[in-house]
Design a protein around this motif. Structure first.
Motif, PDB file in Angstrom:
ATOM      1  N   SER A 141       0.833  -1.210   0.000  1.00 42.91           N
ATOM      2  CA  SER A 141       0.000   0.000   0.000  1.00 42.91           C
ATOM      3  C   SER A 141       0.864   1.255   0.000  1.00 42.91           C
ATOM      4  O   SER A 141       0.559   2.235  -0.686  1.00 42.91           O
ATOM      5  N   ALA A 142       1.949   1.238   0.782  1.00 44.60           N
ATOM      6  CA  ALA A 142       2.835   2.399   0.835  1.00 44.60           C
ATOM      7  C   ALA A 142       3.587   2.610  -0.467  1.00 44.60           C
ATOM      8  O   ALA A 142       3.974   3.734  -0.788  1.00 44.60           O
ATOM      9  N   LEU A 143       3.774   1.545  -1.245  1.00 47.17           N
ATOM     10  CA  LEU A 143       4.513   1.653  -2.507  1.00 47.17           C
ATOM     11  C   LEU A 143       3.599   1.863  -3.709  1.00 47.17           C
ATOM     12  O   LEU A 143       3.901   2.674  -4.595  1.00 47.17           O
ATOM     13  N   PHE A 144       2.493   1.133  -3.758  1.00 49.33           N
ATOM     14  CA  PHE A 144       1.675   1.082  -4.967  1.00 49.33           C
ATOM     15  C   PHE A 144       0.270   1.643  -4.800  1.00 49.33           C
ATOM     16  O   PHE A 144      -0.549   1.536  -5.717  1.00 49.33           O
ATOM     17  N   GLY A 145      -0.026   2.230  -3.648  1.00 51.80           N
ATOM     18  CA  GLY A 145      -1.341   2.809  -3.462  1.00 51.80           C
ATOM     19  C   GLY A 145      -2.329   1.825  -2.874  1.00 51.80           C
ATOM     20  O   GLY A 145      -1.988   0.683  -2.515  1.00 51.80           O
ATOM     21  N   ASN A 146      -3.568   2.247  -2.802  1.00 42.58           N
ATOM     22  CA  ASN A 146      -4.599   1.471  -2.108  1.00 42.58           C
ATOM     23  C   ASN A 146      -5.178   0.375  -2.997  1.00 42.58           C
ATOM     24  O   ASN A 146      -6.372   0.379  -3.343  1.00 42.58           O
ATOM     25  N   ILE A 147      -4.313  -0.584  -3.341  1.00 40.38           N
ATOM     26  CA  ILE A 147      -4.764  -1.729  -4.148  1.00 40.38           C
ATOM     27  C   ILE A 147      -5.777  -2.559  -3.374  1.00 40.38           C
ATOM     28  O   ILE A 147      -6.671  -3.179  -3.961  1.00 40.38           O
ATOM     29  N   TYR A 148      -5.651  -2.559  -2.055  1.00 44.36           N
ATOM     30  CA  TYR A 148      -6.558  -3.369  -1.237  1.00 44.36           C
ATOM     31  C   TYR A 148      -8.007  -2.976  -1.437  1.00 44.36           C
ATOM     32  O   TYR A 148      -8.902  -3.823  -1.337  1.00 44.36           O
ATOM     33  N   LEU A 245       1.089   7.418   1.583  1.00 46.22           N
ATOM     34  CA  LEU A 245       2.525   7.603   1.402  1.00 46.22           C
ATOM     35  C   LEU A 245       2.984   7.251  -0.004  1.00 46.22           C
ATOM     36  O   LEU A 245       4.129   7.521  -0.373  1.00 46.22           O
ATOM     37  N   SER A 246       2.124   6.656  -0.777  1.00 40.25           N
ATOM     38  CA  SER A 246       2.499   6.125  -2.092  1.00 40.25           C
ATOM     39  C   SER A 246       2.506   7.208  -3.166  1.00 40.25           C
ATOM     40  O   SER A 246       1.725   8.158  -3.109  1.00 40.25           O
ATOM     41  N   PRO A 247       3.380   7.048  -4.184  1.00 37.41           N
ATOM     42  CA  PRO A 247       3.325   7.953  -5.338  1.00 37.41           C
ATOM     43  C   PRO A 247       2.178   7.628  -6.287  1.00 37.41           C
ATOM     44  O   PRO A 247       1.908   8.389  -7.211  1.00 37.41           O
ATOM     45  N   LEU A 248       1.512   6.492  -6.053  1.00 39.48           N
ATOM     46  CA  LEU A 248       0.383   6.092  -6.890  1.00 39.48           C
ATOM     47  C   LEU A 248      -0.912   6.232  -6.093  1.00 39.48           C
ATOM     48  O   LEU A 248      -0.968   5.877  -4.917  1.00 39.48           O
ATOM     49  N   ASP A 249      -1.925   6.723  -6.750  1.00 37.51           N
ATOM     50  CA  ASP A 249      -3.220   6.906  -6.096  1.00 37.51           C
ATOM     51  C   ASP A 249      -4.301   6.317  -6.974  1.00 37.51           C
ATOM     52  O   ASP A 249      -4.545   6.794  -8.084  1.00 37.51           O
ATOM     53  N   TYR A 250      -4.916   5.242  -6.468  1.00 42.18           N
ATOM     54  CA  TYR A 250      -6.019   4.624  -7.201  1.00 42.18           C
ATOM     55  C   TYR A 250      -7.324   5.079  -6.580  1.00 42.18           C
ATOM     56  O   TYR A 250      -7.588   4.845  -5.403  1.00 42.18           O
ATOM     57  N   ILE A 251      -8.138   5.763  -7.360  1.00 39.91           N
ATOM     58  CA  ILE A 251      -9.442   6.244  -6.910  1.00 39.91           C
ATOM     59  C   ILE A 251     -10.489   5.284  -7.455  1.00 39.91           C
ATOM     60  O   ILE A 251     -10.812   5.305  -8.650  1.00 39.91           O
ATOM     61  N   ALA A 252     -10.982   4.418  -6.584  1.00 39.66           N
ATOM     62  CA  ALA A 252     -11.920   3.385  -7.017  1.00 39.66           C
ATOM     63  C   ALA A 252     -13.287   3.973  -7.293  1.00 39.66           C
ATOM     64  O   ALA A 252     -13.640   5.065  -6.830  1.00 39.66           O
ATOM     65  N   THR A 253     -14.097   3.235  -8.048  1.00 39.23           N
ATOM     66  CA  THR A 253     -15.484   3.619  -8.276  1.00 39.23           C
ATOM     67  C   THR A 253     -16.226   3.660  -6.955  1.00 39.23           C
ATOM     68  O   THR A 253     -16.018   2.811  -6.084  1.00 39.23           O
ATOM     69  N   ASP A 254     -17.033   4.666  -6.771  1.00 39.01           N
ATOM     70  CA  ASP A 254     -17.797   4.825  -5.531  1.00 39.01           C
ATOM     71  C   ASP A 254     -18.588   3.554  -5.252  1.00 39.01           C
ATOM     72  O   ASP A 254     -19.415   3.130  -6.057  1.00 39.01           O
ATOM     73  N   ARG A 255     -18.326   2.945  -4.100  1.00 34.48           N
ATOM     74  CA  ARG A 255     -18.978   1.678  -3.767  1.00 34.48           C
ATOM     75  C   ARG A 255     -20.468   1.824  -3.583  1.00 34.48           C
ATOM     76  O   ARG A 255     -21.226   0.884  -3.741  1.00 34.48           O
ATOM     77  N   GLY A 256     -20.866   3.008  -3.262  1.00 32.91           N
ATOM     78  CA  GLY A 256     -22.295   3.211  -3.095  1.00 32.91           C
ATOM     79  C   GLY A 256     -23.027   3.314  -4.408  1.00 32.91           C
ATOM     80  O   GLY A 256     -24.246   3.221  -4.476  1.00 32.91           O
ATOM     81  N   GLN A 257     -22.260   3.508  -5.528  1.00 33.20           N
ATOM     82  CA  GLN A 257     -22.894   3.676  -6.818  1.00 33.20           C
ATOM     83  C   GLN A 257     -22.333   2.710  -7.868  1.00 33.20           C
ATOM     84  O   GLN A 257     -22.557   2.885  -9.061  1.00 33.20           O
ATOM     85  N   ALA A 258     -21.548   1.724  -7.432  1.00 37.52           N
ATOM     86  CA  ALA A 258     -20.922   0.802  -8.370  1.00 37.52           C
ATOM     87  C   ALA A 258     -21.972  -0.033  -9.095  1.00 37.52           C
ATOM     88  O   ALA A 258     -22.864  -0.605  -8.502  1.00 37.52           O
ATOM     89  N   THR A 259     -21.841  -0.090 -10.393  1.00 33.87           N
ATOM     90  CA  THR A 259     -22.728  -0.907 -11.223  1.00 33.87           C
ATOM     91  C   THR A 259     -21.899  -1.633 -12.256  1.00 33.87           C
ATOM     92  O   THR A 259     -20.693  -1.418 -12.396  1.00 33.87           O
ATOM     93  N   TRP A 271       3.706  13.199  -6.524  1.00 36.27           N
ATOM     94  CA  TRP A 271       4.898  13.239  -5.691  1.00 36.27           C
ATOM     95  C   TRP A 271       4.664  12.427  -4.423  1.00 36.27           C
ATOM     96  O   TRP A 271       3.612  12.511  -3.812  1.00 36.27           O
ATOM     97  N   PRO A 272       5.663  11.605  -4.016  1.00 33.96           N
ATOM     98  CA  PRO A 272       5.518  10.880  -2.745  1.00 33.96           C
ATOM     99  C   PRO A 272       5.265  11.847  -1.596  1.00 33.96           C
ATOM    100  O   PRO A 272       5.851  12.923  -1.526  1.00 33.96           O
TER     101      PRO A 272
END
Length: 501
Positions: A141-148, A245-259, A271-272
């Motif tokens: 997570s600290a290296l590659f963003g919130n993959i979880y 802390l990661s230089p990568l940021d994954y913004i997932a689809t809103d779980r409340g509206q995922a289809t 930037w880190p």
């Protein structure tokens, strides 16, 4: 030659014998960050302590002279959503594959614990959950963003149920604002207690995972997946914080509206630490969660040391507690061992209070020096993100060698998850030789990790202070007590790591 039975020993020697017995027999996890008594530091500890303090002070001066311009003012970065590699991942449906593997790993952990061997080293679930998942996902997570957030197995299961039972994950009860992150903090405390003091074994771990899975499903049905996986689920909160802390940021689809036809998530390169300065800690529960990340890791290192065990078994047992136990040390040992568990549990949870008080004291002193009108609550929540680099540094220093020593065993365990002599993928006999890292290398990595973590924490704190105070003079004055706190945390953290285990 006359013999001397145990009961003929003087009473004071009874307790000395019992104390030695307690220290010798109290089990401690075979964690790789423990050097053992045979390790001698390459130089006297005071040189490391003073050197680290000097390096931290010098870093603070350089940050102050640069006026905090080392960090950009916003976390907005380059959009990678249309990059060829990202498009390839979508085309090959690797997200679906990763989610399936995540759920499969959870199920295998449960199955292997219920029907596999009882040995924690020979069973798949102990190594996978505590090391590959908990440690690997933290560093990932600290290296590659919130993959979880994408492969969270409990979210994947609830989403699958929702396909067959419409509105399963719809909120039926509104998440109260006062509740904040307290459920995640409570569950995190239980997790750390199980890890350090619960003597977790494969079977009990499987039962715990089953109970936690049921809890997640019930909570999703009540509060909805969006609220629960934001505020209540332990690992969602933990890995989301570390991903800042990661230089990568994954913004997932809103779980409340995922289809099914929802837009895919967005991937950014930044930037880190830049995204860390945009983190808004709006609730005391999240601040205490971050502090517990720090204090529980420090306690883990301390509670395995010979010094800590002697404190209970020699000082307290002989001087305070002996009147409440039998004079026979062998008879008193089971009772004292249970008290020792309670003693450990008390200090595990009391440690976060000590860290909180030290943190608030430094902020109060900074408030006085800067003559600030900000409330202590504003300052405490405002500077909370600066603690995350330190928490990760502590985590790395204490646990990274576990991946080298036991984490690599997952390659052989995956072929024999139940420990029954199978060789499903042909890797059951791989990496059987025990890998013991060089103690000098481990110590210097730990030293560098803790020092770098505090320097980065000071850098982030300086940027946050610039947003709270109107002049650079007040920024610097407000940070002097924080600098003293970080020097204290650095030297105490290194001291704990240097103690014999």
């Amino acid at each position: 030659m006359p013999t001397c039975s145990l009961m003929q020993l003087p009473k004071r020697r009874h307790f000395a014998f019992g104390a030695a017995l307690g220290i010798a027999l109290i089990p401690s996890p075979a964690l790789a960050h423990s050097f053992g008594e045979v390790f001698t530091l390459p130089m006297p500890f005071w040189l490391y302590g003073w050197g680290s303090a000097a390096a931290l002070i010098l870093s603070f001066l350089l940050i102050a002279l640069s006026a905090g311009n080392a960090l950009p003012a916003t976390s907005t970065g380059r959009d990678l959503s249309q990059h060829r590699s990202v498009r390839l991942i979508r085309k090959l449906h690797l997200k679906t594959l990763a989610q399936s593997l995540s759920v499969g790993a959870l199920l295998l952990c449960i199955v292997s614990g219920l029907w596999g061997v009882r040995s924690p080293y020979g069973n798949f679930n102990m190594t996978f959950f505590w090391i590959v998942f908990l440690l690997g996902a933290s560093y990932g997570s600290a290296l590659f963003g919130n993959i979880y957030s994408v492969i969270n197995p409990w979210y994947c299961i609830s989403a699958a149920i929702n396909r067959f039972c419409r509105a399963f994950d719809r909120a039926r009860v509104k998440w109260p604002s006062w509740l904040g992150y307290w459920p995640a903090l409570l569950l995190y405390g239980v997790l750390i207690w199980l890890e350090l003091l619960g003597a977790s074994m494969p079977y009990s771990l499987s039962i715990t995972l089953l109970a936690y899975s049921l809890l997640n499903l019930v909570a999703v049905a009540i509060f909805g997946s969006r609220n629960w996986f934001r505020y209540g689920e332990i690992f969602s909160v933990l890995f989301a914080l570390l991903s800042r802390l990661s230089p990568l940021d994954y913004i997932a689809t809103d779980r409340g509206q995922a289809t099914k036809h929802a837009e895919p998530g967005k991937l950014q390169l930044r930037w880190p630490l830049a995204h860390l300065t945009d983190l808004r800690v709006g609730h005391w529960s999240l601040l205490i969660f971050i502090l517990f990340m720090l204090s529980s890791t420090a306690f883990d290192g301390l509670h395995e040391t010979t010094l800590w065990k002697q404190w209970f078994w020699l000082d307290l047992y002989q001087n305070l507690l002996r009147d409440f136990s039998s004079s026979n040390p062998l008879a008193a040992f089971p009772q004292m061992r249970q008290w020792f568990v309670y003693w450990q549990g008390f200090w595990l949870f009391a440690s976060v209070t000590l860290y909180l008080l030290a943190y608030l004291l430094s902020l109060q002193l900074g408030k006085w020096l800067a003559n600030s009108s900000h409330s202590i609550t504003e300052l405490a929540l405002g500077f909370a993100p600066s603690l995350l680099p330190i928490a990760l540094a502590y985590h790395t220093a204490h646990y990274y060698t576990l991946i080298q020593t036991q984490g690599i065993k997952i390659i052989s365990l995956i072929s024999d998850p139940l420990g029954r002599g199978d060789n499903i993928f042909g890797t059951a006999n791989w990496l059987q030789r025990q890998f013991i890292p060089d103690a000098n290398t481990v110590w210097h990595v730990q030293l560098g990790s803790i020092l770098i973590g505090h320097v980065l924490g000071a850098l982030v704190a300086h940027r946050l202070a610039q947003r709270l105070f109107e002049s650079e003079r007040k920024v610097i004055l407000s940070q002097l007590p924080m600098l003293a706190l970080m020097v204290g945390l650095t030297t105490s953290g290194l001291w704990i790591l240097s103690l014999p285990h």
